[in-house]
Every structure is written in structure tokens, then in C-alpha cells.
Scaffold this active site. Structure first.
Site, PDB file in Angstrom:
ATOM      1  N   ILE A   1       0.979  -1.107   0.080  1.00 38.23           N
ATOM      2  CA  ILE A   1      -0.293   0.044  -0.177  1.00 38.23           C
ATOM      3  C   ILE A   1       0.883   1.328   0.067  1.00 38.23           C
ATOM      4  O   ILE A   1       1.683   1.418   0.960  1.00 38.23           O
ATOM      5  CB  ILE A   1      -1.035  -0.108   1.367  1.00 38.23           C
TER       6      ILE A   1
ATOM      7  N   CYS B   1       4.739  -2.587   2.987  1.00 36.50           N
ATOM      8  CA  CYS B   1       5.024  -3.713   2.103  1.00 36.50           C
ATOM      9  C   CYS B   1       3.960  -4.805   2.384  1.00 36.50           C
ATOM     10  O   CYS B   1       3.455  -4.842   3.286  1.00 36.50           O
ATOM     11  CB  CYS B   1       6.356  -4.242   2.313  1.00 36.50           C
TER      12      CYS B   1
ATOM     13  N   GLU C   1       4.229  -7.886   2.777  1.00 35.47           N
ATOM     14  CA  GLU C   1       4.639  -8.789   3.835  1.00 35.47           C
ATOM     15  C   GLU C   1       4.187  -8.050   5.286  1.00 35.47           C
ATOM     16  O   GLU C   1       3.599  -8.821   6.154  1.00 35.47           O
ATOM     17  CB  GLU C   1       5.967  -9.021   4.035  1.00 35.47           C
TER      18      GLU C   1
ATOM     19  N   CYS D   1      12.050  -6.919   1.956  1.00 36.53           N
ATOM     20  CA  CYS D   1      13.136  -5.742   2.398  1.00 36.53           C
ATOM     21  C   CYS D   1      13.593  -5.887   3.981  1.00 36.53           C
ATOM     22  O   CYS D   1      13.211  -6.590   4.477  1.00 36.53           O
ATOM     23  CB  CYS D   1      12.308  -4.371   2.055  1.00 36.53           C
TER      24      CYS D   1
HETATM   25  N1  THU Z   1       7.458  -4.052  -1.605  1.00 34.62           N
HETATM   26  C1  THU Z   1       6.808  -5.105  -1.171  1.00 34.62           C
HETATM   27  O1  THU Z   1       5.642  -4.952  -1.034  1.00 34.62           O
HETATM   28  N2  THU Z   1       7.530  -6.317  -0.643  1.00 34.62           N
HETATM   29  C2  THU Z   1       8.939  -6.468  -0.845  1.00 34.62           C
HETATM   30  O2  THU Z   1       9.317  -7.437  -0.547  1.00 34.62           O
HETATM   31  C3  THU Z   1       9.603  -5.573  -1.603  1.00 34.62           C
HETATM   32  C4  THU Z   1       8.925  -4.076  -2.038  1.00 34.62           C
HETATM   33  C5  THU Z   1       6.925  -2.963  -2.335  1.00 34.62           C
HETATM   34  C6  THU Z   1       6.971  -1.724  -1.575  1.00 34.62           C
HETATM   35  C7  THU Z   1       6.671  -0.753  -2.694  1.00 34.62           C
HETATM   36  O3  THU Z   1       5.467  -0.724  -2.920  1.00 34.62           O
HETATM   37  C8  THU Z   1       7.069  -1.703  -3.960  1.00 34.62           C
HETATM   38  O4  THU Z   1       7.240  -2.895  -3.711  1.00 34.62           O
HETATM   39  C9  THU Z   1       8.353  -1.160  -4.851  1.00 34.62           C
HETATM   40  O5  THU Z   1       9.491  -1.010  -3.969  1.00 34.62           O
END
Ligand code: THU
Length: 140
Positions: A43, A53, A55, A86
Site C-alpha cells: 500500500i 510492504c 509482507e 526488504c
Molecule cells: N515491496 C513489497 O511490498 N515487498 C517487498 O518485499 C519489496 C518491496 C513494495 C514496496 C513498494 O510499494 C514497491 O514494492 C516498490 O518498492
């Protein structure tokens, strides 16, 4: 619950990703010890820093519903490479157990499984805080 089924849930959750800035959709699905599944998507936010993220969305949903026993979390994006959590998500995953299986998937049947120790070695953990407490616990 199979790995395939959990990844499928992550793929479904990915459809809800709110990603007007990166256009990079991510889905996650978390499995509890009792077999319940919580899903999450990323989001984003115009301030960028407010972005959550997939997760952490799944984890926070589960924990806020009273769950503490987390068995596995699967994560997938639209990219054709495996997407690894991340650094912030790794730290939050570790908070809820060092036995959690982290499943990074490219499809239902193409995935790798890691532990948090694989992804976040030498972590600062709840244990680290306990050690500090012990050391400072001297009387005057
Ligand atoms: N993102 C995630 O939701 N999970 C991850 O493991 C890596 C990155 C998202 C954050 C952001 O909305 C987009 O991916 C680009 O970084």
C-alpha cells in the site's frame, strides 16, 4: 495447506495492491500454526515513506487479530525474479519467530524457502534486548 495453496493466496492478494507510484504490485500470504491464512498487499502513499510492504500488511493484520504463532509467509510480485522481503520486513518477520518459513515465489510451483536466519543473520532481536537488561541489572 500446501505451498502452492499459500502462494495462490498471495497471488490473489496482489490484485489489491495500491501502487500508483511504483506500479510494482506485491502480494503476501501468511499461515498461522492453526492453519489460518492472512493476506496482504503493498500500500503506497504520496509521502513514499508511509508505504507498507505486502509482507508487513499480512503480518500486522495477523498480529492485530491476536495471532502470535506464525508458521510461514509467502511473497510474490509480477516480476519474473524472486522477490525477497526488504530489510524492514525481515526485521518484523523475525520479531514473530525465528522458525517462520519465508517462501519467495515466481509462481505457485516455482519458489524457494528460507528461514529468517538465512535472510537476516546477526540480527538485532528481542533476545538482544534481554541481554542488555541482564547486564544493566546491577544494584548500586
Ligand atoms: N515491496 C513489497 O511490498 N515487498 C517487498 O518485499 C519489496 C518491496 C513494495 C514496496 C513498494 O510499494 C514497491 O514494492 C516498490 O518498492
Amino acid at each position: 495447506m500446501t505451498y502452492e495453496e499459500l502462494i495462490k493466496k498471495a497471488i490473489e492478494a496482489k490484485q489489491n495492491a495500491y501502487v500508483p507510484y511504483s506500479k510494482f504490485s506485491v502480494g503476501a500470504a501468511l499461515l498461522t500454526g492453526e492453519g489460518k491464512v492472512y493476506t496482504g498487499c503493498n500500500i503506497e502513499c504520496a509521502s513514499y515513506a508511509g508505504t507498507n510492504c505486502a509482507e508487513r500488511t499480512a503480518l500486522f493484520k495477523a498480529v492485530s487479530e491476536g495471532e502470535r504463532d506464525i508458521k510461514a509467509i509467502a511473497v510474490i510480485s509480477d516480476s519474473d525474479t524472486y522477490i525477497y522481503p526488504c530489510g524492514i520486513c525481515r526485521q518484523v518477520i523475525m520479531e514473530f519467530g525465528d522458525k517462520i518459513k519465508i517462501i519467495v515465489a515466481r509462481s505457485e510451483c516455482d519458489f524457494k524457502i528460507y528461514t529468517i536466519d538465512d535472510l537476516l543473520p546477526y540480527a538485532f532481536s528481542p533476545e538482544s534486548l534481554k541481554k542488555i537488561d541482564g547486564r544493566c541489572n546491577y544494584g548500586i
